[in-house]
Design a protein around this motif. Structure first.
Motif, PDB file in Angstrom:
ATOM      1  N   PHE A  40      62.261   5.619 -70.557  1.00  0.00           N
ATOM      2  CA  PHE A  40      62.388   7.035 -70.840  1.00  0.00           C
ATOM      3  C   PHE A  40      61.657   7.423 -72.118  1.00  0.00           C
ATOM      4  O   PHE A  40      61.682   6.696 -73.111  1.00  0.00           O
ATOM      5  CB  PHE A  40      63.864   7.421 -70.954  1.00  0.00           C
TER       6      PHE A  40
ATOM      7  N   TYR B 121      68.991   6.122 -71.064  1.00  0.00           N
ATOM      8  CA  TYR B 121      68.975   7.551 -71.374  1.00  0.00           C
ATOM      9  C   TYR B 121      70.328   8.148 -71.007  1.00  0.00           C
ATOM     10  O   TYR B 121      70.880   7.850 -69.946  1.00  0.00           O
ATOM     11  CB  TYR B 121      67.869   8.259 -70.574  1.00  0.00           C
TER      12      TYR B 121
ATOM     13  N   GLN C 113      72.015  11.391 -69.947  1.00  0.00           N
ATOM     14  CA  GLN C 113      71.719  12.719 -69.420  1.00  0.00           C
ATOM     15  C   GLN C 113      72.974  13.573 -69.565  1.00  0.00           C
ATOM     16  O   GLN C 113      73.802  13.655 -68.671  1.00  0.00           O
ATOM     17  CB  GLN C 113      71.272  12.612 -67.957  1.00  0.00           C
TER      18      GLN C 113
ATOM     19  N   ARG D  67      74.311  16.100 -67.007  1.00  0.00           N
ATOM     20  CA  ARG D  67      75.158  15.632 -65.890  1.00  0.00           C
ATOM     21  C   ARG D  67      76.612  15.501 -66.302  1.00  0.00           C
ATOM     22  O   ARG D  67      77.508  15.851 -65.551  1.00  0.00           O
ATOM     23  CB  ARG D  67      74.636  14.291 -65.364  1.00  0.00           C
TER      24      ARG D  67
ATOM     25  N   ILE E 181      59.296   8.055 -67.791  1.00  0.00           N
ATOM     26  CA  ILE E 181      59.618   9.423 -67.384  1.00  0.00           C
ATOM     27  C   ILE E 181      60.223  10.161 -68.577  1.00  0.00           C
ATOM     28  O   ILE E 181      60.807   9.549 -69.450  1.00  0.00           O
ATOM     29  CB  ILE E 181      60.548   9.485 -66.150  1.00  0.00           C
ATOM     30  N   LYS E 182      60.069  11.474 -68.589  1.00  0.00           N
ATOM     31  CA  LYS E 182      60.574  12.310 -69.676  1.00  0.00           C
ATOM     32  C   LYS E 182      61.649  13.232 -69.101  1.00  0.00           C
ATOM     33  O   LYS E 182      61.332  14.302 -68.594  1.00  0.00           O
ATOM     34  CB  LYS E 182      59.430  13.106 -70.309  1.00  0.00           C
ATOM     35  N   PRO E 183      62.919  12.823 -69.195  1.00  0.00           N
ATOM     36  CA  PRO E 183      63.977  13.620 -68.593  1.00  0.00           C
ATOM     37  C   PRO E 183      64.519  14.737 -69.467  1.00  0.00           C
ATOM     38  O   PRO E 183      65.258  15.584 -69.005  1.00  0.00           O
ATOM     39  CB  PRO E 183      65.080  12.581 -68.337  1.00  0.00           C
TER      40      PRO E 183
ATOM     41  N   SER F  86      64.625  18.059 -72.404  1.00  0.00           N
ATOM     42  CA  SER F  86      64.213  19.460 -72.313  1.00  0.00           C
ATOM     43  C   SER F  86      63.086  19.822 -73.267  1.00  0.00           C
ATOM     44  O   SER F  86      62.496  20.879 -73.141  1.00  0.00           O
ATOM     45  CB  SER F  86      65.416  20.364 -72.605  1.00  0.00           C
TER      46      SER F  86
END
Length: 193
Positions: free
Chosen positions: A21, A32, A34, A37, A186-188, A190
């Motif tokens: 991440f 990561y 999140q 969620r 991946i860049k989850p 904001s």
């Protein structure tokens, strides 16, 4: 709420992810959190915010007049913490790249502010948000977050209380361990830049 209880909330929401991440800070991590969620369930968000409110020093709970959170990640947890403290909730956002109060939000000079984040890694976003609150006339007396993943090293410039501290490694993009470098990133989050 114990650390095990808090982690159980993240696991139940499938909010603790494994992979490669790109964090908001630009650093890389194999795990990561999140928070979107974990906060999508209003009852869970309320439980976590109430636990954090209870963990804050009594003088901070009494003095806080408004909770301000950075958009996007801090919106829900900031609102829930404000509800738990019985205070107002506002947010700062980056319409042109720098945090600012908008949407008619105003602070009285010296108004006592608690800054709320979802996750703190390096503290950069928090420091930027604190600077914006100060520029708007607020007095940031404390900061809080659901998760401190800095291992206790982030310096926000104000006293800081996380709900939980996690020791999750992060690395500069040019110094990845081989097992992380082998996985697509991946860049989850904001934050765009």
């Amino acid at each position: 709420m114990t650390d095990a209880d808090i982690l159980a909330e993240f696991h139940a929401a499938e909010a603790l992810l494994e992979g490669h991440f790109i964090l908001s800070s630009g650093r890389r991590s194999p795990r990561y959190l999140q928070c979107a969620r974990v906060l999508m369930d209003p009852a869970r968000a309320a439980r976590l915010a109430e636990a954090l409110a209870a963990k804050l020093p009594a003088d901070i709970r009494a003095a806080t007049e408004v909770v301000i959170a950075p958009a996007m990640g801090g919106l829900i947890c900031g609102h829930e913490l404000a509800r738990a403290l019985g205070t107002l909730s506002m947010f700062v956002e980056r319409p042109t790249g720098s945090f600012e109060l908008r949407r008619g939000f105003r602070l009285a000079p010296g108004q006592k502010v608690l800054l709320m984040e979802d996750v703190v890694t390096t503290g950069l976003s928090s420091r930027e948000a604190i600077a914006a609150v100060r520029a708007a006339g607020g007095d940031v007396i404390h900061a809080a977050s659901l998760v401190d993943r800095s291992g206790g090293t982030a310096d926000l410039g104000v006293p800081f209380t996380p709900l939980i501290r996690l020791d999750v490694p992060s690395y500069p993009a040019d110094a990845l361990p081989p097992e992380l470098a082998a996985i697509p990133a991946i860049k989850p989050g904001s934050r765009v830049a």
